[in-house]
Design a protein around this motif. Structure first.
Motif, PDB file in Angstrom:
ATOM      1  N   LYS A   1       0.830  -1.208   0.000  1.00  0.00           N
ATOM      2  CA  LYS A   1       0.000   0.000   0.000  1.00  0.00           C
ATOM      3  C   LYS A   1       0.862   1.255   0.000  1.00  0.00           C
ATOM      4  N   LEU A   2       1.906   1.269   0.830  1.00  0.00           N
ATOM      5  CA  LEU A   2       2.774   2.439   0.882  1.00  0.00           C
ATOM      6  C   LEU A   2       3.582   2.600  -0.402  1.00  0.00           C
ATOM      7  N   MET A   3       4.028   1.481  -0.978  1.00  0.00           N
ATOM      8  CA  MET A   3       4.738   1.559  -2.256  1.00  0.00           C
ATOM      9  C   MET A   3       3.835   2.145  -3.335  1.00  0.00           C
ATOM     10  N   ASN A   4       2.580   1.699  -3.365  1.00  0.00           N
ATOM     11  CA  ASN A   4       1.648   2.216  -4.379  1.00  0.00           C
ATOM     12  C   ASN A   4       1.382   3.699  -4.175  1.00  0.00           C
ATOM     13  N   LEU A   5       1.225   4.113  -2.921  1.00  0.00           N
ATOM     14  CA  LEU A   5       0.988   5.534  -2.642  1.00  0.00           C
ATOM     15  C   LEU A   5       2.180   6.383  -3.078  1.00  0.00           C
ATOM     16  N   ALA A   6       3.375   5.845  -2.925  1.00  0.00           N
ATOM     17  CA  ALA A   6       4.584   6.611  -3.269  1.00  0.00           C
ATOM     18  C   ALA A   6       4.760   6.787  -4.764  1.00  0.00           C
ATOM     19  N   THR A   7       4.140   5.916  -5.569  1.00  0.00           N
ATOM     20  CA  THR A   7       4.359   5.966  -7.017  1.00  0.00           C
ATOM     21  C   THR A   7       3.153   6.444  -7.817  1.00  0.00           C
ATOM     22  N   GLU A   8       1.962   6.384  -7.243  1.00  0.00           N
ATOM     23  CA  GLU A   8       0.783   6.656  -8.068  1.00  0.00           C
ATOM     24  C   GLU A   8       0.657   8.113  -8.475  1.00  0.00           C
ATOM     25  N   ASP A   9       1.234   9.039  -7.716  1.00  0.00           N
ATOM     26  CA  ASP A   9       1.162  10.465  -8.061  1.00  0.00           C
ATOM     27  C   ASP A   9       2.448  10.978  -8.714  1.00  0.00           C
ATOM     28  N   TYR A  10       3.289  10.062  -9.153  1.00  0.00           N
ATOM     29  CA  TYR A  10       4.565  10.448  -9.766  1.00  0.00           C
ATOM     30  C   TYR A  10       4.307  11.160 -11.092  1.00  0.00           C
ATOM     31  N   GLU A  11       4.836  12.357 -11.213  1.00  0.00           N
ATOM     32  CA  GLU A  11       4.707  13.110 -12.459  1.00  0.00           C
ATOM     33  C   GLU A  11       5.772  12.655 -13.449  1.00  0.00           C
ATOM     34  N   PRO A  12       5.377  12.305 -14.680  1.00  0.00           N
ATOM     35  CA  PRO A  12       6.382  11.871 -15.666  1.00  0.00           C
ATOM     36  C   PRO A  12       7.491  12.906 -15.821  1.00  0.00           C
ATOM     37  N   GLU A  13       8.709  12.426 -15.969  1.00  0.00           N
ATOM     38  CA  GLU A  13       9.870  13.289 -16.175  1.00  0.00           C
ATOM     39  C   GLU A  13      10.265  13.264 -17.643  1.00  0.00           C
ATOM     40  N   GLU A  14      10.638  14.417 -18.181  1.00  0.00           N
ATOM     41  CA  GLU A  14      11.159  14.489 -19.538  1.00  0.00           C
ATOM     42  C   GLU A  14      12.418  15.337 -19.545  1.00  0.00           C
ATOM     43  N   ALA A  15      13.406  14.902 -20.308  1.00  0.00           N
ATOM     44  CA  ALA A  15      14.644  15.660 -20.438  1.00  0.00           C
ATOM     45  C   ALA A  15      15.164  15.510 -21.865  1.00  0.00           C
ATOM     46  N   VAL A  16      15.783  16.564 -22.377  1.00  0.00           N
ATOM     47  CA  VAL A  16      16.413  16.555 -23.698  1.00  0.00           C
ATOM     48  C   VAL A  16      17.829  17.094 -23.531  1.00  0.00           C
ATOM     49  N   ASP A  17      18.805  16.330 -24.016  1.00  0.00           N
ATOM     50  CA  ASP A  17      20.187  16.774 -23.876  1.00  0.00           C
ATOM     51  C   ASP A  17      21.072  15.943 -24.816  1.00  0.00           C
ATOM     52  N   VAL A  18      22.371  16.280 -24.822  1.00  0.00           N
ATOM     53  CA  VAL A  18      23.340  15.497 -25.584  1.00  0.00           C
ATOM     54  C   VAL A  18      23.336  14.067 -25.052  1.00  0.00           C
ATOM     55  N   TRP A  19      23.568  13.100 -25.925  1.00  0.00           N
ATOM     56  CA  TRP A  19      23.411  11.684 -25.571  1.00  0.00           C
ATOM     57  C   TRP A  19      24.141  11.272 -24.307  1.00  0.00           C
ATOM     58  N   ASN A  20      25.366  11.814 -24.103  1.00  0.00           N
ATOM     59  CA  ASN A  20      26.152  11.361 -22.953  1.00  0.00           C
ATOM     60  C   ASN A  20      25.676  11.970 -21.639  1.00  0.00           C
ATOM     61  N   ARG A  21      24.698  12.868 -21.687  1.00  0.00           N
ATOM     62  CA  ARG A  21      24.073  13.350 -20.461  1.00  0.00           C
ATOM     63  C   ARG A  21      22.699  12.725 -20.237  1.00  0.00           C
ATOM     64  N   ILE A  22      22.276  11.906 -21.192  1.00  0.00           N
ATOM     65  CA  ILE A  22      20.968  11.257 -21.099  1.00  0.00           C
ATOM     66  C   ILE A  22      21.108   9.789 -20.712  1.00  0.00           C
ATOM     67  N   PHE A  23      21.993   9.058 -21.368  1.00  0.00           N
ATOM     68  CA  PHE A  23      22.090   7.618 -21.124  1.00  0.00           C
ATOM     69  C   PHE A  23      22.670   7.249 -19.757  1.00  0.00           C
ATOM     70  N   PRO A  24      23.771   7.851 -19.308  1.00  0.00           N
ATOM     71  CA  PRO A  24      24.377   7.370 -18.059  1.00  0.00           C
ATOM     72  C   PRO A  24      23.497   7.623 -16.838  1.00  0.00           C
ATOM     73  N   SER A  25      23.620   6.732 -15.861  1.00  0.00           N
ATOM     74  CA  SER A  25      22.934   6.886 -14.578  1.00  0.00           C
ATOM     75  C   SER A  25      23.945   6.709 -13.459  1.00  0.00           C
TER      76      SER A  25
END
Length: 283
Positions: free
Chosen positions: A119-143
């Motif tokens: 229940k707590l896991m679902n509450l933590a994720t259900e209101d998550y706003e989608p994230e979008e980012a645009v950048d040069v490839w080497n700033r997008i792929f790595p984590s």
């Protein structure tokens, strides 16, 4: 000194592209690259059953697509990455490491009470706003992976990816209440390097399970790994597995050819360590 390419020493070239350091010392390497380009990264959550049903659709739509199953949650994370001409919108601060440790705290407090944990896991994720980012490839792929872990990743026939994920999920949630690390699911295009896990496949499906570094991974991995064996799954060479030489020989069509090339280049086994001797069935 050997110069290897598709034209010069082509068999050694095909063997050496994935050789586990066992053929000799590679002193120079040429790569064929693409021009620097911008990518768009989108991250969102969906109900896991819906995401499983739509996985093939998303994988076909995007240049890169992966999902993360969160144990004991009804939601899963999806990440797509595609070339774009949109204006730059750089990624914000990395949140993944804090999120993983937050999930660990839930596990620590509520592993004995799975319903409350879910229940707590679902509450933590259900209101998550989608994230979008645009950048040069080497700033997008790595984590940034600051949270340490052990990992076992298997590469499977593409059509078996989602059915196998369902089995993994059932096994985790019925037998491993201690598990909290997200499980990564992705696809990888095939290739023709002899010992590549993707050799001879148009596309492979991959499932990676993880265990926090201070916790023993072996019982967990030993319970999950047999789910892959009827499918002749091929493990990631740099991650944990328990397969033996006979297993690898049955799953890699060019296995014997590789061993022949290896023996011709290193007849005394100077490039072998104990692990590689076990993998290759030598000595």
């Amino acid at each position: 000194v050997l110069d290897c390419s598709r034209q010069n020493n082509p068999e050694i070239f095909d063997a050496a592209r994935v050789s586990l350091g066992s053929l000799g010392v590679i002193t120079q390497l040429s790569l064929q690259n693409v021009a620097t380009h911008n990518l768009k990264r989108r991250v969102w959550f969906e109900p896991i059953e819906q995401l499983i049903e739509r996985f093939d659709e998303y994988a076909a739509q995007h240049q890169s697509f992966e999902m993360y199953y969160l144990p004991f949650s009804d939601q899963a994370m999806a990440i797509s990455i595609d070339p774009t001409d949109e204006p730059l919108r750089p990624r914000g601060a990395e949140q993944d490491n804090d999120a993983v440790m937050g999930i660990k705290k839930l596990r620590d407090y509520l592993s004995w009470f799975p319903a409350a944990r879910r229940k707590l896991m679902n509450l933590a994720t259900e209101d998550y706003e989608p994230e979008e980012a645009v950048d040069v490839w080497n700033r997008i792929f790595p984590s940034n992976r600051a949270v340490r872990f052990n990992e076992m990743e298997y590469h499977l026939p593409r059509e078996q990816l989602m059915p196998t994920l369902r089995k993994v999920r059932e096994r985790v949630e019925s037998q491993h209440h201690e598990e909290f690390f997200p499980i990564e699911i992705r696809t990888v295009k095939g290739d023709d390097a002899w010992l590549s896990p993707f050799y001879g496949h148009a596309v492979s499906g991959s499932i990676a399970v993880h265990r926090y570094y201070v916790e023993d991974p072996l019982p967990y991995f030993a319970d999950i790994e047999p789910l892959y064996q009827p499918l002749a799954g091929r493990p990631h060479w740099g991650k944990m597995n328990t397969l033996k030489a006979a297993d690898f020989a049955s799953r890699y069509p060019k296995w014997k050819d590789f061993l022949d090339v290896r023996a011709s280049l290193d007849p005394d086994g100077r490039m072998l360590n104990p692990y590689l001797k076990q993998v290759f069935g030598i000595g």
